[in-house]
Scaffold this motif. Structure first.
Motif, short mmCIF file in Angstrom:
data_model
loop_
_atom_site.label_atom_id
_atom_site.label_comp_id
_atom_site.label_asym_id
_atom_site.label_seq_id
_atom_site.Cartn_x
_atom_site.Cartn_y
_atom_site.Cartn_z
N PRO A 94 19.63 9.67 10.17
CA PRO A 94 20.21 9.53 8.82
C PRO A 94 19.89 8.18 8.17
N LEU A 95 19.95 7.09 8.98
CA LEU A 95 19.64 5.77 8.44
C LEU A 95 18.16 5.64 8.09
N LEU A 96 17.30 6.23 8.90
CA LEU A 96 15.86 6.19 8.60
C LEU A 96 15.57 6.96 7.31
N SER A 97 16.23 8.10 7.12
CA SER A 97 16.04 8.88 5.89
C SER A 97 16.50 8.09 4.68
N LEU A 98 17.66 7.43 4.81
CA LEU A 98 18.17 6.60 3.71
C LEU A 98 17.20 5.45 3.44
N TRP A 99 16.64 4.87 4.51
CA TRP A 99 15.71 3.76 4.35
C TRP A 99 14.48 4.20 3.55
N VAL A 100 13.94 5.35 3.86
CA VAL A 100 12.75 5.86 3.16
C VAL A 100 13.06 6.09 1.69
N ILE A 101 14.21 6.70 1.41
CA ILE A 101 14.59 6.99 0.02
C ILE A 101 14.75 5.70 -0.78
N LEU A 102 15.47 4.72 -0.22
CA LEU A 102 15.68 3.46 -0.93
C LEU A 102 14.40 2.64 -1.04
N PHE A 103 13.52 2.78 -0.06
CA PHE A 103 12.22 2.10 -0.15
C PHE A 103 11.44 2.61 -1.36
N MET A 104 11.40 3.93 -1.53
CA MET A 104 10.68 4.52 -2.67
C MET A 104 11.34 4.13 -3.99
N ALA A 105 12.68 4.13 -4.02
CA ALA A 105 13.39 3.75 -5.24
C ALA A 105 13.13 2.29 -5.59
N THR A 106 13.13 1.43 -4.58
CA THR A 106 12.87 0.00 -4.81
C THR A 106 11.45 -0.22 -5.30
N ALA A 107 10.49 0.52 -4.73
CA ALA A 107 9.09 0.40 -5.15
C ALA A 107 8.94 0.80 -6.61
N VAL A 108 9.60 1.87 -7.03
CA VAL A 108 9.52 2.31 -8.42
C VAL A 108 10.15 1.28 -9.35
N MET A 109 11.34 0.77 -8.98
CA MET A 109 12.01 -0.24 -9.79
C MET A 109 11.16 -1.49 -9.92
N THR A 110 10.54 -1.89 -8.83
CA THR A 110 9.70 -3.10 -8.83
C THR A 110 8.54 -2.94 -9.81
N CYS A 111 7.90 -1.78 -9.77
CA CYS A 111 6.76 -1.53 -10.66
C CYS A 111 7.18 -1.50 -12.13
N LEU A 112 8.39 -1.02 -12.39
CA LEU A 112 8.86 -0.89 -13.77
C LEU A 112 9.39 -2.21 -14.34
N LEU A 113 9.96 -3.06 -13.47
CA LEU A 113 10.68 -4.23 -13.97
C LEU A 113 9.91 -5.54 -13.86
N LEU A 114 8.92 -5.61 -12.96
CA LEU A 114 8.21 -6.86 -12.74
C LEU A 114 6.79 -6.79 -13.29
N ASN A 115 6.26 -7.97 -13.67
CA ASN A 115 4.86 -8.01 -14.09
C ASN A 115 3.95 -8.01 -12.87
N LEU A 116 2.66 -7.89 -13.09
CA LEU A 116 1.71 -7.74 -11.99
C LEU A 116 1.71 -8.94 -11.05
N THR A 117 1.79 -10.14 -11.63
CA THR A 117 1.78 -11.35 -10.80
C THR A 117 2.98 -11.38 -9.86
N ALA A 118 4.15 -11.11 -10.41
CA ALA A 118 5.36 -11.11 -9.60
C ALA A 118 5.30 -10.03 -8.51
N ILE A 119 4.75 -8.87 -8.84
CA ILE A 119 4.63 -7.79 -7.87
C ILE A 119 3.71 -8.21 -6.72
N LEU A 120 2.59 -8.83 -7.05
CA LEU A 120 1.64 -9.25 -6.03
C LEU A 120 2.26 -10.31 -5.11
N ILE A 121 3.04 -11.23 -5.68
CA ILE A 121 3.70 -12.26 -4.87
C ILE A 121 4.72 -11.61 -3.94
N ALA A 122 5.51 -10.67 -4.48
CA ALA A 122 6.51 -9.97 -3.68
C ALA A 122 5.87 -9.18 -2.54
N VAL A 123 4.77 -8.50 -2.86
CA VAL A 123 4.06 -7.72 -1.83
C VAL A 123 3.51 -8.64 -0.75
#
Length: 293
Positions: A94-123
């Motif tokens: 259950p925790l692994l499933s939650l982790w995968v879901i929140l990982f995808m949600a965080t990735a989408v939010m990051t792409c929508l809210l941050l500029n390319l430079t900030a995304i590259l630094i975070a990655v």
């Protein structure tokens, strides 16, 4: 009197179970991170967006929950002695499933809210952290070279400063550099002290399971931890006094947190609760600053 006593016992049991649940779900570290992100924003005199707080919360949870999932992978719950590891092992899928879901949600939010430079630094930051854990998973001896406690402390500083620095990038000057140093030294040191305390309280269990920590490598840490914590708090207070040229609430709050972590070494405190209470002590500076500032 008996009714009151039993009521206090039930309340104490409920609080203990609640704290263990928060720790088992890896929520304590994200809560600490957003508290210190707020402190950093105040120190640098920059605003924070709600989305920036949420992204830090999610990113911190993904890192800490992911680390615990790796530690608990394939481990039988019957042989796990540390409560948070036992909780994760028992609820692995259950925790692994939650982790995968929140990982995808965080990735989408990051792409929508941050500029390319900030995304590259975070990655890059997360990539370096993932690389470290990957190496440790394949070569456990790597933790002897670079202790996990040090990596956790460095990641914490970088994570909580990420958005405040982005907000302050237009006002880069000597004063900003001094503020960053004044914040980073006690913040990172307090996290390292927190990790050192947890490692010392769990040293015997870690030693039996073959885990490498600063406490298993340096047994003297376990014996002298309370003194180390109090001395560290005093040093933080004096350093902040020198940097700020006056006694101030921030220095006092950090010193208070360090001393309180040292007091947790008391035998009167249940061993299972010490790591959770140590994490709670990290929020003390935020509480003090919020009340007195």
């Amino acid at each position: 009197m008996i009714v009151v006593y039993h009521g206090e016992m039930k309340m104490g049991f409920f609080m203990s179970r609640l704290l263990l649940l928060v720790n088992g779900l890896s929520l304590d570290a994200p809560l600490v991170s957003i508290a210190w992100q707020e402190i950093a924003a105040r120190q640098l005199h920059v605003p924070l967006q709600s989305s920036e707080r949420l992204l830090l919360f999610l990113a911190t949870w993904l890192v800490y929950a992911g680390d615990r999932l790796l530690d608990s992978r394939g481990v039988l719950t019957s042989v796990v002695e540390i409560p948070r590891h036992r909780f994760v092992a028992r609820n692995f899928w259950p925790l692994l499933s939650l982790w995968v879901i929140l990982f995808m949600a965080t990735a989408v939010m990051t792409c929508l809210l941050l500029n390319l430079t900030a995304i590259l630094i975070a990655v890059l930051i997360l990539g370096l952290l993932a690389g470290y854990f990957g190496i440790c998973l394949r070569l456990p001896s790597a933790r002897w070279v670079i202790p996990r406690e040090v990596i956790v402390s460095l990641f914490f500083i970088v994570a909580v400063l990420f958005f405040p620095i982005l907000e302050a990038r237009s006002t880069v000057n000597q004063e900003l550099g001094l503020s960053l140093f004044r914040f980073s030294l006690p913040a990172g040191g307090l996290i390292l002290l927190n990790c050192l305390g947890i490692a010392s309280w769990e040293a015997e269990k870690d030693r039996q399971s073959g885990e490498s920590t600063l406490a298993t490598r340096f047994p003297a840490v376990v014996k002298f931890f309370p003194g180390i914590a109090i001395a560290t708090g005093i040093v933080f207070l004096l350093i902040d006094r020198l940097l700020a040229h006056e006694w101030n609430i921030f220095g006092v709050s950090v010193c208070t947190a360090a001393v309180l972590i040292g007091f947790l070494n008391s035998e009167r405190i249940p061993q299972d609760l010490k790591p959770i209470l140590a994490d709670a002590m990290l929020i003390v500076p935020f509480v003090i600053l919020s009340i007195l500032s």
